[in-house]
Design a protein around this motif. Structure first.
Motif, PDB file in Angstrom:
ATOM      1  N   TYR A 147      16.632  28.569  15.219  1.00  0.00           N
ATOM      2  CA  TYR A 147      17.179  29.105  16.467  1.00  0.00           C
ATOM      3  C   TYR A 147      18.641  28.701  16.646  1.00  0.00           C
ATOM      4  CZ  TYR A 147      12.156  29.527  17.022  1.00  0.00           C
ATOM      5  OH  TYR A 147      10.834  29.806  16.801  1.00  0.00           O
ATOM      6  N   LEU A 241       5.854  27.696  19.121  1.00  0.00           N
ATOM      7  CA  LEU A 241       6.372  29.008  19.498  1.00  0.00           C
ATOM      8  C   LEU A 241       6.210  29.242  20.996  1.00  0.00           C
ATOM      9  CD1 LEU A 241       5.004  31.060  16.484  1.00  0.00           C
ATOM     10  CD2 LEU A 241       7.423  30.733  17.017  1.00  0.00           C
ATOM     11  N   GLU A 244       8.761  27.543  22.921  1.00  0.00           N
ATOM     12  CA  GLU A 244      10.070  28.193  22.825  1.00  0.00           C
ATOM     13  C   GLU A 244      10.141  29.466  23.670  1.00  0.00           C
ATOM     14  OE1 GLU A 244      12.853  27.334  21.487  1.00  0.00           O
ATOM     15  OE2 GLU A 244      12.224  25.549  20.387  1.00  0.00           O
ATOM     16  N   PHE A 246       7.812  32.178  23.149  1.00  0.00           N
ATOM     17  CA  PHE A 246       7.093  33.269  22.506  1.00  0.00           C
ATOM     18  C   PHE A 246       5.735  33.450  23.188  1.00  0.00           C
ATOM     19  CE2 PHE A 246      10.185  32.261  19.341  1.00  0.00           C
ATOM     20  CZ  PHE A 246      10.282  33.330  18.462  1.00  0.00           C
ATOM     21  N   ALA A 263       9.145  37.485  21.415  1.00  0.00           N
ATOM     22  CA  ALA A 263      10.007  37.015  22.506  1.00  0.00           C
ATOM     23  C   ALA A 263      11.305  37.807  22.476  1.00  0.00           C
ATOM     24  CB  ALA A 263      10.305  35.524  22.373  1.00  0.00           C
ATOM     25  N   VAL A 268      14.600  32.786  24.119  1.00  0.00           N
ATOM     26  CA  VAL A 268      14.055  31.670  23.338  1.00  0.00           C
ATOM     27  C   VAL A 268      14.760  30.392  23.784  1.00  0.00           C
ATOM     28  CG1 VAL A 268      13.847  30.682  21.024  1.00  0.00           C
ATOM     29  CG2 VAL A 268      13.462  33.133  21.386  1.00  0.00           C
TER      30      VAL A 268
END
Length: 337
Positions: A147, A241, A244, A246, A263, A268
């Protein structure tokens, strides 16, 4: 020990191959095939070499290196735009409601519909950490470094992002979901189909997979109960995830029925909250624990370290500065650990 995330190089082929042999199957993005892995490295090298910033269909491969030994102990991948060379297929779980006035009965049926809804999304995938290193947060470093890479190269990624999690694999190395759905039409075992997909792509799905929705009630129980479930080894990845930002929206993998998490890229957490600041000094030995990253494209590097954000920039610890090869004034991306 000291670990760094860096861009993959041609010399990493053997290490990737050795890790690929440890995946246990169902890991399409890391097949135990030298030619396929070499093609990935070649494609990644071309992506790192391209300097223009527009969005194209590219692959970036990152690796986790033990800087004390030089050994590669993990890897992850970023796909900038899926579904460009061939369709990106998923099954979408939907509900069909029907009502009979005469019987005074309402029936709701779950359907699996073949879709290319996620075409054009970016994808994070191919994450594998050597079994002997699964401690100390290295999996989290591998995952979240992607990311920071996206943040540092935002224009080269799409508006939406996905992550496919490996589904349930039985003790034989087969997939109950594949056996009940795809296996009935292809005359191939899960291992054969998964390997073929990893090497040649999934155009054969477009050629042979039935296009009509599948009623889950027609599947056997062993297949129904694994739809949308991650492999036990992937549960921690699913939680990461979710942390974050998602979410699971009913999309599942066409091979093993594993969940596809999606997402908006800018939502994110590690993209949204990342900060880029110039280094003010390298003496922050007891600051906030963080992920630190610097560099563009093939020069990208990421590690764990300590930070202290000030009005003038960011102070980091000396070991991280050495790992990142930065000096005062250099820009560093960071996100709290």
């Amino acid at each position: 020990m000291s670990f760094i995330i860096r861009a993959a190089k041609p010399g990493d082929l053997q290490a990737l191959y050795e890790m690929a042999k440890l995946t246990g199957g169902g890991f399409t993005n890391l097949p135990p095939d030298r030619n396929s892995l070499q093609a990935k490295l070649d494609r990644s090298a071309a992506a790192y070499a391209r300097k223009s910033g527009e969005l194209e269909n590219e692959l970036f491969v990152l690796v986790l290196e033990n800087t004390e030994t030089g050994a590669v102990r993990g890897t992850s991948q970023l796909f900038t735009q899926v579904g460009q060379n061939w369709p990106f297929y998923s099954y979408r779980m939907t509900m069909l409601t029907q009502h009979s006035k005469e019987l005074e009965r309402t029936v709701r049926a779950e359907l699996l519909s073949l879709t290319t809804d996620l075409e054009g999304s970016s994808e994070v995938g191919g994450l594998f950490l050597h079994p002997s290193e699964r401690a100390g947060g290295l999996g989290l470093l591998l995952a979240r470094s992607r990311y920071l890479f996206i943040t540092a190269h935002r224009q080269r990624f799409g508006e939406k992002i996905l992550a496919e999690l490996r589904g349930i694999i039985d003790e034989r190395g087969g997939s109950p979901f594949w056996d009940a759905v795809g296996g009935r039409f292809f005359g191939m075992s899960f291992q054969e189909a998964d390997y073929f997909n990893a090497i040649h792509g999934n155009q054969f799905i477009a050629d042979l997979m039935p296009k009509h929705p599948v009623y889950t009630a027609m599947l056997n129980e062993s297949a129904r109960k694994v739809i949308g479930l991650p492999h036990p080894n992937g549960r921690a990845a699913m939680r990461m995830l979710e942390n974050e930002g998602f979410s699971y929206e009913g999309y599942v993998d066409i091979f093993d029925g594993g969940p596809t998490m999606t997402a908006r890229v800018d939502n994110v957490r590690s993209v949204r909250d990342a900060k880029t600041l110039p280094v003010t000094d390298m003496s922050c030995e007891r600051g906030e624990k963080a992920l630190l990253a610097t560099g563009q494209l093939a020069g990208f590097r990421c590690c764990y370290g300590a930070r202290n954000i000030t009005d003038n920039g960011i102070s980091i610890d000396s070991q991280s500065a050495e790992l990142l090869k930065v000096k005062e004034g250099d820009p560093v991306w960071s996100i709290a650990r």
